[in-house]
Scaffold this active site. Structure first.
Site, PDB file in Angstrom:
ATOM      1  N   CYS A 146       0.881  -1.232  -0.141  1.00  0.00           N
ATOM      2  CA  CYS A 146      -0.119   0.028  -0.025  1.00  0.00           C
ATOM      3  C   CYS A 146       0.871   1.301   0.048  1.00  0.00           C
ATOM      4  O   CYS A 146       0.393   2.403  -0.713  1.00  0.00           O
ATOM      5  CB  CYS A 146      -1.065   0.030   1.343  1.00  0.00           C
ATOM      6  SG  CYS A 146      -2.070  -1.273   1.323  1.00  0.00           S
TER       7      CYS A 146
HETATM    8  C1  BEZ Z   1       0.288  -4.617   2.077  1.00  0.00           C
HETATM    9  O1  BEZ Z   1       0.107  -3.445   1.573  1.00  0.00           O
HETATM   10  O2  BEZ Z   1       1.627  -4.767   1.963  1.00  0.00           O
HETATM   11  C2  BEZ Z   1      -0.145  -5.696   2.348  1.00  0.00           C
HETATM   12  C3  BEZ Z   1      -1.627  -5.311   2.964  1.00  0.00           C
HETATM   13  C4  BEZ Z   1      -2.384  -6.426   3.370  1.00  0.00           C
HETATM   14  C5  BEZ Z   1      -2.023  -7.705   3.211  1.00  0.00           C
HETATM   15  C6  BEZ Z   1      -0.767  -7.947   2.591  1.00  0.00           C
HETATM   16  C7  BEZ Z   1      -0.053  -6.942   2.122  1.00  0.00           C
END
Ligand code: BEZ
Length: 215
Positions: free
Chosen positions: A45
């Site tokens: 994210c």
């Molecule tokens: C991420 O943004 O890295 C992420 C968010 C939730 C689950 C897995 C990865």
């Protein structure tokens, strides 16, 4: 609620990092991209929000407003923005919704309980100036999205909204396009006086309207 192509994008009022937003009013006559991310302070994210911030001029050039969403608090959004600025080299320059009560997530079916029953998946909705949904995408939490592809689709949507053409696979702005099947040859002669390449009676290639022919 399932939101499908052609539906009016559900309207809502939400708390965002740029204050309260009434969605339809905020969109005005612009196109819009509403995209969810699962959680603040997560690696994928973080890269996505930095990427969208860097691509903001490309969205603006196309008269598109972007707005993110997660179910985290505004306080967390603000703290996380500092990390994004530090690690991605850009401030978050678009509003991010704090959907702690999941009102918007539920409206747009962004929580897929068999994937995760509290966090949103990576949804994307492209909305036209008529407030209708033009594109939906759903990615899992573990896969960051390709925002160049979202810009590419917007280029296709904006072209095909104005001209009676469709865009072939892997098309990019400037490439040749296809006359839509609903246009018969007689009408096509008027619409495309320069003619077309008749690969098949149903596959008629013309240059990108306004661009130099590659035929
Ligand atoms: C991420 O943004 O890295 C992420 C968010 C939730 C689950 C897995 C990865």
């Amino acid at each position: 609620m399932t939101v499908r192509i052609g539906d009016i994008a559900p309207d809502f009022t939400a708390h965002t990092t740029e204050g309260e937003i009434k969605f339809h009013e905020w969109l005005g006559s612009s196109w819009g991209v509403l995209f969810s991310h699962p959680k603040d302070f997560t690696p994928v994210c973080t890269t996505e929000l930095g990427l969208v911030a860097k691509l903001k001029p490309e969205f603006t050039k196309r008269n598109v407003k972007v707005i993110g969403l997660s179910v985290d608090s505004l306080d967390n959004h603000d703290k996380w923005a500092a990390d994004i600025a530090e690690t991605q080299g850009t401030a978050v320059n678009f509003p991010v919704i704090s959907d702690a009560d999941r009102k918007v997530s539920d409206l747009y079916d962004m929580i897929h309980p068999n994937a995760n029953d509290t966090l949103t998946v990576r949804s994307v909705f492209v909305i036209g100036p008529d407030k209708k949904v033009k594109l939906t995408l759903t990615y899992p939490a573990s896969t960051g999205r390709n925002f160049d592809e979202i810009l590419r689709v917007i280029d296709s949507l904006q072209l095909t909204a104005v001209h009676k053409v469709a865009t072939p696979g892997n098309w990019n702005s400037g490439d040749d396009v296809i006359i839509v099947p609903s246009v018969g040859d007689d009408e096509a002669k008027t619409l495309f006086p320069g003619g077309w390449k008749p690969v098949k009676p149903y596959l008629r290639i013309v240059p990108h309207p306004g661009a130099k022919s590659k035929i």
